[in-house]
Scaffold this active site. Structure first.
Site, PDB file in Angstrom:
ATOM      1  N   TYR A 266      -6.756  29.007  16.552  1.00  0.00           N
ATOM      2  CA  TYR A 266      -5.538  29.243  17.207  1.00  0.00           C
ATOM      3  C   TYR A 266      -4.262  29.212  16.013  1.00  0.00           C
ATOM      4  O   TYR A 266      -4.429  28.233  15.292  1.00  0.00           O
ATOM      5  CB  TYR A 266      -5.762  27.870  17.651  1.00  0.00           C
ATOM      6  CG  TYR A 266      -7.023  27.553  18.948  1.00  0.00           C
ATOM      7  CD1 TYR A 266      -7.162  28.237  19.792  1.00  0.00           C
ATOM      8  CD2 TYR A 266      -7.394  26.900  18.757  1.00  0.00           C
ATOM      9  CE1 TYR A 266      -8.357  27.654  20.682  1.00  0.00           C
ATOM     10  CE2 TYR A 266      -8.267  25.960  19.155  1.00  0.00           C
ATOM     11  CZ  TYR A 266      -8.811  26.631  20.172  1.00  0.00           C
ATOM     12  OH  TYR A 266     -10.129  26.628  20.974  1.00  0.00           O
ATOM     13  N   ARG A 267      -4.063  30.276  15.891  1.00  0.00           N
ATOM     14  CA  ARG A 267      -2.647  30.458  14.811  1.00  0.00           C
ATOM     15  C   ARG A 267      -2.252  28.701  15.575  1.00  0.00           C
ATOM     16  O   ARG A 267      -1.557  28.426  15.869  1.00  0.00           O
ATOM     17  CB  ARG A 267      -1.872  31.447  15.001  1.00  0.00           C
ATOM     18  CG  ARG A 267      -1.689  31.434  16.669  1.00  0.00           C
ATOM     19  CD  ARG A 267       0.005  32.849  16.764  1.00  0.00           C
ATOM     20  NE  ARG A 267       0.593  33.100  17.878  1.00  0.00           N
ATOM     21  CZ  ARG A 267       0.375  33.976  18.660  1.00  0.00           C
ATOM     22  NH1 ARG A 267      -0.510  34.643  18.810  1.00  0.00           N
ATOM     23  NH2 ARG A 267       1.714  33.866  19.740  1.00  0.00           N
TER      24      ARG A 267
ATOM     25  N   ASN B  69     -14.902  20.112  19.825  1.00  0.00           N
ATOM     26  CA  ASN B  69     -14.835  21.287  19.927  1.00  0.00           C
ATOM     27  C   ASN B  69     -14.073  21.738  18.585  1.00  0.00           C
ATOM     28  O   ASN B  69     -13.540  21.195  17.700  1.00  0.00           O
ATOM     29  CB  ASN B  69     -13.997  21.668  20.973  1.00  0.00           C
ATOM     30  CG  ASN B  69     -13.570  23.106  20.666  1.00  0.00           C
ATOM     31  OD1 ASN B  69     -13.867  23.880  21.317  1.00  0.00           O
ATOM     32  ND2 ASN B  69     -12.010  23.660  20.987  1.00  0.00           N
TER      33      ASN B  69
ATOM     34  N   ASP C  79      -0.095  40.202  15.880  1.00  0.00           N
ATOM     35  CA  ASP C  79      -1.666  40.038  16.936  1.00  0.00           C
ATOM     36  C   ASP C  79      -2.374  40.903  16.609  1.00  0.00           C
ATOM     37  O   ASP C  79      -1.683  41.459  16.188  1.00  0.00           O
ATOM     38  CB  ASP C  79      -1.373  39.147  18.813  1.00  0.00           C
ATOM     39  CG  ASP C  79      -2.198  37.921  18.994  1.00  0.00           C
ATOM     40  OD1 ASP C  79      -2.582  38.032  17.868  1.00  0.00           O
ATOM     41  OD2 ASP C  79      -1.356  37.409  18.759  1.00  0.00           O
TER      42      ASP C  79
ATOM     43  N   TRP D 275      -2.761  26.903  22.171  1.00  0.00           N
ATOM     44  CA  TRP D 275      -3.924  27.130  22.813  1.00  0.00           C
ATOM     45  C   TRP D 275      -3.347  27.995  24.245  1.00  0.00           C
ATOM     46  O   TRP D 275      -2.009  27.186  25.086  1.00  0.00           O
ATOM     47  CB  TRP D 275      -3.821  25.379  23.537  1.00  0.00           C
ATOM     48  CG  TRP D 275      -4.414  24.150  21.565  1.00  0.00           C
ATOM     49  CD1 TRP D 275      -5.462  24.797  21.440  1.00  0.00           C
ATOM     50  CD2 TRP D 275      -4.748  23.204  21.956  1.00  0.00           C
ATOM     51  NE1 TRP D 275      -5.865  24.253  20.251  1.00  0.00           N
ATOM     52  CE2 TRP D 275      -4.983  22.904  20.715  1.00  0.00           C
ATOM     53  CE3 TRP D 275      -3.233  22.156  21.905  1.00  0.00           C
ATOM     54  CZ2 TRP D 275      -5.655  21.443  20.296  1.00  0.00           C
ATOM     55  CZ3 TRP D 275      -3.688  20.729  21.921  1.00  0.00           C
ATOM     56  CH2 TRP D 275      -4.701  20.309  20.189  1.00  0.00           C
TER      57      TRP D 275
ATOM     58  N   GLU E 142     -19.441  24.589  17.282  1.00  0.00           N
ATOM     59  CA  GLU E 142     -19.190  25.545  16.317  1.00  0.00           C
ATOM     60  C   GLU E 142     -19.928  24.881  15.223  1.00  0.00           C
ATOM     61  O   GLU E 142     -20.550  25.456  14.011  1.00  0.00           O
ATOM     62  CB  GLU E 142     -17.525  25.701  15.701  1.00  0.00           C
ATOM     63  CG  GLU E 142     -17.721  26.257  17.185  1.00  0.00           C
ATOM     64  CD  GLU E 142     -16.670  24.820  18.503  1.00  0.00           C
ATOM     65  OE1 GLU E 142     -16.659  25.624  19.406  1.00  0.00           O
ATOM     66  OE2 GLU E 142     -17.113  24.391  18.395  1.00  0.00           O
TER      67      GLU E 142
END
Length: 642
Positions: A198-199, A194, A310, A212, A260
């Protein structure tokens, strides 16, 4: 002539660069080749003077993306030896170019071509699939022995994330954040890969947070690792093929073998080169700029992460997340650190979202074939607002489609879905809302329901759970307006023949406690900025305004917060969609004009039963804004982007 760099697989198993002339529609193997072409076309500029990674780069980049400006290569970031590039996909055109197509709409045609396999028509029909199968062969990645991303290696004490030009983006952020990471994990049981974006908040020289969320695949991998009593290996790529950066953001369906790397391989038209990490048993992109390798220990206490400005345009408040321990950093000889910023729309992520729209439209149409098109406007920050047009043939079809969309992957997070007729252009924001005024009667043609929400939604009734709204703005059939006539019996003259609502804005508007500004639009919307100081104030305002004669020619009353700019349609909707739980905050009110839909987008208070902390909107400090203003001429950037 502009050139791009391609890769050639050598007999030794390594990859070597080869320069190829650039032509439109060609894919790029890494961000530096993409940067060269952008610079040749005037779409990338260099800033050579020293620039601070704390806030200053954000203010520059924010101005550029909102004015349609170029990507920027900051060659001299204070405190780091590495240059930083930002805004690579900061326009619709650059995003299309990054993905190897002339226009983002071409992505839908590309996927539709792939999934339209022919199973009949004899030998000729089957032979028609050959080209598509050849395309599908580009899905699996290609393993190589080595690549540019491992030309330099830091291990152990050499690892120091402070040497990278990692940005502190916004004033209230909890620290520097890696904003464009491609986070790679492997299912501890099945081995399936995967990759997600994610920051990552930097918490030490070799430790970051790992954001996560509960529904993310990385969380599922971590939970499995915990059950098995083992650490979860993690690799974080920075850079690589622009198509891979996009793929890390794409909401892929859970199809075995589709990951991906496969999406990037399909988009680029060649299998993606991967190699093994130096300290982790994970495939990493051979053409990245940097790779951070390490692990997350599921037995370790989680760390407080945030706040973070964000993509919603609000701060995400602090919360507990896992720690990522970096055991090695590998990189090119001369790497470039890629970054992005998120915040008040429009931002760069709006174009990545649009790419996903186009890419997954054919799949949505396979399941819901009446869909003509759909769009997620930037004001809705992806999950808050969806426009969808349909070919309508029976009553209730708008609700069938909307509920079907709520069941499709990450569309489950959608908050408001507006359904319109097939002849409405869904990416025309004003046109869709005009259809809503004309064809959707408040109460009769609106429906609230509940479901999962994005955990970043600060206004929902619960964390990750809240209300949703469906608006049926299609032309009505007799059954949908209470007629005893069947549209089936009408045989071709099957519309209800309703008169369209005609807005009548006025300038003589009522006053109310806390109202700072208001205006009525020619399209039937009444915008209000409210400085809310007591519980129930917005609902009292709505009832009072609905009873006033000025409400007669309005269909919607939109109540924003004290910072809402009622002169700016996009700001009104952005504030409103962030600040509502539709089940709690949207309701119809009877008026002399036939009904008004009230939207309470004001701040919610503990006295109203709202138990969570309300976050602030993102704003840059006046000091940083003044600094950028004073230094703009030093950056060498034209005044038109200031």
């Amino acid at each position: 002539m502009a050139f791009r760099v391609g890769w050639r697989l050598l007999s030794s198993g390594t990859v070597a660069p080869v320069h190829l002339p650039y032509t439109p529609g060609m894919a790029f193997p890494d961000i530096q080749s993409f940067m060269r072409v952008l610079e040749e076309r005037g779409e990338l500029v260099r800033v050579s003077v020293p620039v601070r990674r704390e806030l200053e780069i954000t203010e520059i980049a924010d101005r550029l993306v909102k004015s349609g400006g170029p990507a920027v290569l900051f060659e001299n970031v204070v405190g780091s030896d590495f240059p930083l590039v930002i805004g690579l996909m900061g326009t619709r055109e650059r995003t299309a170019q990054a993905l190897g197509v002339s226009d983002l709409d071409d992505l839908a045609a590309k996927i539709r071509h792939l999934i339209d396999l022919k199973g009949s028509g004899g030998l000729g029909g089957l032979l028609g699939n050959v080209g598509k199968l050849r395309d599908a062969m580009n899905l699996p990645p290609r393993r190589v022995k080595s690549g540019p991303a491992q030309e330099v290696i830091w291990r152990g004490d050499e690892v120091d994330l402070g040497k990278l030009p990692i940005l502190k983006c916004w004033p209230l952020d909890g620290g520097p954040f890696v904003t464009l990471p491609l986070v790679i994990t492997k299912d501890p049981e099945t081995g399936e890969r995967n990759m997600g974006m994610y920051r990552m908040q930097v918490m030490g020289k070799n430790v970051t947070g790992m954001h996560w969320q509960r529904h993310k695949t990385g969380t599922k991998h971590l939970e499995k690792a915990k059950r098995l009593g083992q650490r979860l290996e993690v690799a974080v790529a920075l850079g690589g093929d622009p198509a891979l950066i996009y793929a890390a953001t794409a909401p892929l369906p859970p199809v075995p073998g589709l990951d991906e790397f496969a999406v990037a391989g399909y988009l680029r038209g060649q299998r993606y080169p991967v190699m093994k990490g130096v300290t982790v048993d994970l495939d990493v992109p051979a053409n990245a700029e940097f790779i951070l390798e390490g692990y997350v220990d599921p037995q370790e206490d989680w760390a407080m992460e945030g706040p973070f400005g964000d993509h919603t345009g609000f701060y995400t408040l602090p919360d507990l997340y896992p720690r990522f321990h970096v055991t090695a950093v590998t990189m090119r000889e001369r790497p470039v650190y890629p970054a992005t910023i998120v915040g008040r729309p429009p931002m760069e992520d709006a174009y990545l979202i649009e790419a996903s729209e186009r890419l997954f439209l054919p799949a949505a149409q396979l399941i819901l074939p009446e869909i003509v098109d759909y769009h997620m406007p930037p004001a809705g920050v992806a999950h808050n607002l969806v426009f969808v047009s349909i070919r309508k043939t029976y009553p209730g079809q708008a609700y069938k489609v909307a509920n079907g969309l709520f069941g499709l992957g990450q569309m489950m997070f959608a908050k408001v879905i507006v359904v319109v007729d097939e002849d409405v252009t869904v990416n025309d924001f004003a046109a869709v809302w005009r259809e809503v005024v004309e064809k959707a009667v408040p109460g009769r043609d609106t429906l609230t329901t509940r479901g999962p929400t994005d955990v970043l939604d600060h206004s929902s009734r619960g964390w990750g759970y809240g209300g949703k709204l469906i608006i049926d703005a299609t032309t009505k059939l007799p059954e949908e307006v209470g007629s005893g006539v069947s549209s089936r019996e009408e045989q071709g003259h099957d519309r209800a023949g309703e008169s369209l609502f005609t807005p009548l804005p006025v300038t003589d508007l009522p006053t109310f406690d806390g109202v700072l500004a208001q205006r009525q639009t020619p399209d039937g919307y009444w915008y209000v900025a409210l400085d809310k100081t007591r519980p129930g104030q917005a609902r009292e305002l709505a009832e009072a305004f609905a009873a006033h004669p000025a409400a007669r020619g309005m269909r919607h009353l939109l109540i924003g917060d004290a910072q809402t700019d009622v002169a700016n349609e996009q700001d009104v909707w952005w504030t409103l969609l962030n600040n509502i739980d539709p089940e709690r905050d949207v309701w119809p009110i009877a008026t002399a004009g036939g009904g008004l839909l009230a939207w309470d987008g004001a701040r919610k208070l503990p006295e109203e039963g709202f138990v969570r902390e309300w976050p602030p909107k993102i704003e840059m400090t006046p000091e940083v804004q003044s600094r950028v203003e004073a230094r703009w001429h030093l950056y060498g950037l034209p005044e038109k982007w200031r």
